[in-house]
Design a protein around this motif. Structure first.
Motif, PDB file in Angstrom:
ATOM      1  N   ALA A   1       0.385  -1.069  -0.066  1.00 54.42           N
ATOM      2  CA  ALA A   1      -0.145   0.130   0.011  1.00 54.42           C
ATOM      3  C   ALA A   1       0.490   0.924  -0.473  1.00 54.42           C
ATOM      4  N   ASP A   2       2.623   1.414   0.674  1.00 50.57           N
ATOM      5  CA  ASP A   2       3.254   1.957   0.435  1.00 50.57           C
ATOM      6  C   ASP A   2       4.324   2.359  -0.291  1.00 50.57           C
ATOM      7  N   GLY A   3       4.346   1.575  -1.197  1.00 55.93           N
ATOM      8  CA  GLY A   3       4.577   1.593  -2.538  1.00 55.93           C
ATOM      9  C   GLY A   3       5.141   2.299  -3.611  1.00 55.93           C
ATOM     10  N   PRO A   4       5.969   2.423  -4.258  1.00 57.72           N
ATOM     11  CA  PRO A   4       5.977   3.672  -5.230  1.00 57.72           C
ATOM     12  C   PRO A   4       4.958   3.220  -6.249  1.00 57.72           C
ATOM     13  N   ILE A   5       4.830   4.240  -7.152  1.00 50.47           N
ATOM     14  CA  ILE A   5       4.372   4.636  -8.680  1.00 50.47           C
ATOM     15  C   ILE A   5       5.827   4.260  -9.552  1.00 50.47           C
ATOM     16  N   VAL A   6       5.730   3.421 -10.342  1.00 52.55           N
ATOM     17  CA  VAL A   6       6.827   3.036 -11.112  1.00 52.55           C
ATOM     18  C   VAL A   6       6.142   3.092 -13.141  1.00 52.55           C
ATOM     19  N   VAL A   7       7.330   4.079 -13.519  1.00 50.67           N
ATOM     20  CA  VAL A   7       6.825   4.549 -15.076  1.00 50.67           C
ATOM     21  C   VAL A   7       8.336   4.590 -15.220  1.00 50.67           C
ATOM     22  N   GLY A   8       7.780   3.964 -17.154  1.00 49.87           N
ATOM     23  CA  GLY A   8       9.348   3.768 -17.519  1.00 49.87           C
ATOM     24  C   GLY A   8       9.093   4.800 -18.481  1.00 49.87           C
ATOM     25  N   VAL A   9      10.634   5.466 -18.778  1.00 45.97           N
ATOM     26  CA  VAL A   9      11.049   7.293 -18.729  1.00 45.97           C
ATOM     27  C   VAL A   9      11.936   6.232 -20.442  1.00 45.97           C
TER      28      VAL A   9
END
Length: 264
Positions: free
Chosen positions: A141-149
């Protein structure tokens, strides 16, 4: 017109139940209404009593999903709808009036005879709004949002959506770029380039703690590894000119957290 509807496709499976719970919480955060949708292709060759049995089963499935959603988010307006037709065109049409479409992911065949993975990938690439595929496992629940750039033309849209999701959840954001070899100088230059892409969004969402990482390896393997710590991973609908692309496809198939396919 600002769209304030979340649509979730259901089929009575455990995977769709996980999607309903996720969609209900998302609707609560967005202060949006939730539309629970089931689609079945009704063949005229079926006997009348068989078609009625299918209709009754669909109604029961929708009612159960609506109850699940209301239990998760009591204050959200929830409506259930059973429609005739194939899942993909029905869901794509529903996306025209939605801010988000949510689907569950699981093995086997589902959505009444259509391969479920095919439904997820087709809706993700055809829908006019963002699509989330919920993997069904437990996520931090406290994990990050990950985005591939990367240098994709839609990178700004993808990054912006990731920041929006992070701000809504009060979550940190990790922007990941995958490199294939190269010197430390090249890696530093790449990191600077990523920061230039992130800075406008850092200014817009100062409450989001955003970091960037440059990691060597294959993009799909690196992002799948990052998903193990994330509560959501954000990818683009198009990659290098291909619909969804190999990275997005692998994420839908293997990610351990929900996958958001971003649209402008």
């Amino acid at each position: 017109m600002i769209k304030t509807r979340v649509v979730v496709g259901v089929d009575g499976s455990a995977g769709s139940a996980a999607a309903v719970r996720w969609a209900a919480e998302e609707a609560r955060m967005r202060q949006a209404e939730l539309r629970v949708l089931i689609a079945r292709h009704r063949r005229e060759s079926f006997a009348l009593d068989a078609r009625q049995a299918d209709a009754d089963a669909d109604t029961s499935t929708v009612q159960t999903a609506v109850q699940q959603a209301r239990a998760v988010a009591p204050g959200v307006s929830v409506r259930g709808v059973a429609l005739p037709g194939y899942a993909v065109p029905v869901l794509v049409h529903a996306a025209e009036e939605a801010a988000l479409v949510v689907l569950g992911s699981h093995g086997g065949r589902s959505f009444f005879g259509q391969a479920h993975g095919s439904v997820c990938s087709q809706v993700a690439t055809q829908a006019q709004c963002c699509v989330v595929v919920v993997r069904g496992g437990e996520v931090p629940a406290d994990g990050p949002i990950v985005v591939g750039v990367n240098d994709d033309p839609d990178a700004s849209t993808i990054i912006g959506r990731a920041f929006e999701e992070a701000a809504m959840r009060g979550a940190p954001l990790i922007a990941v770029t995958v490199r294939d070899g190269g010197s430390s100088t090249a890696e530093e230059a790449l990191g600077t380039e990523i920061d230039l892409q992130l800075d406008p969004w850092r200014e817009k969402y100062p409450q989001v703690r955003a970091t960037r990482e440059v990691i060597g390896g294959k993009p799909d393997k690196v992002l799948l590894q990052q998903c193990r710590q994330a509560q959501l991973v954000v990818a683009g609908a198009r990659q290098q000119g291909a619909l969804l692309g190999p990275v997005g496809t692998r994420l839908l198939q293997r990610a351990e957290c929900p996958v958001l396919i971003a649209r402008a």
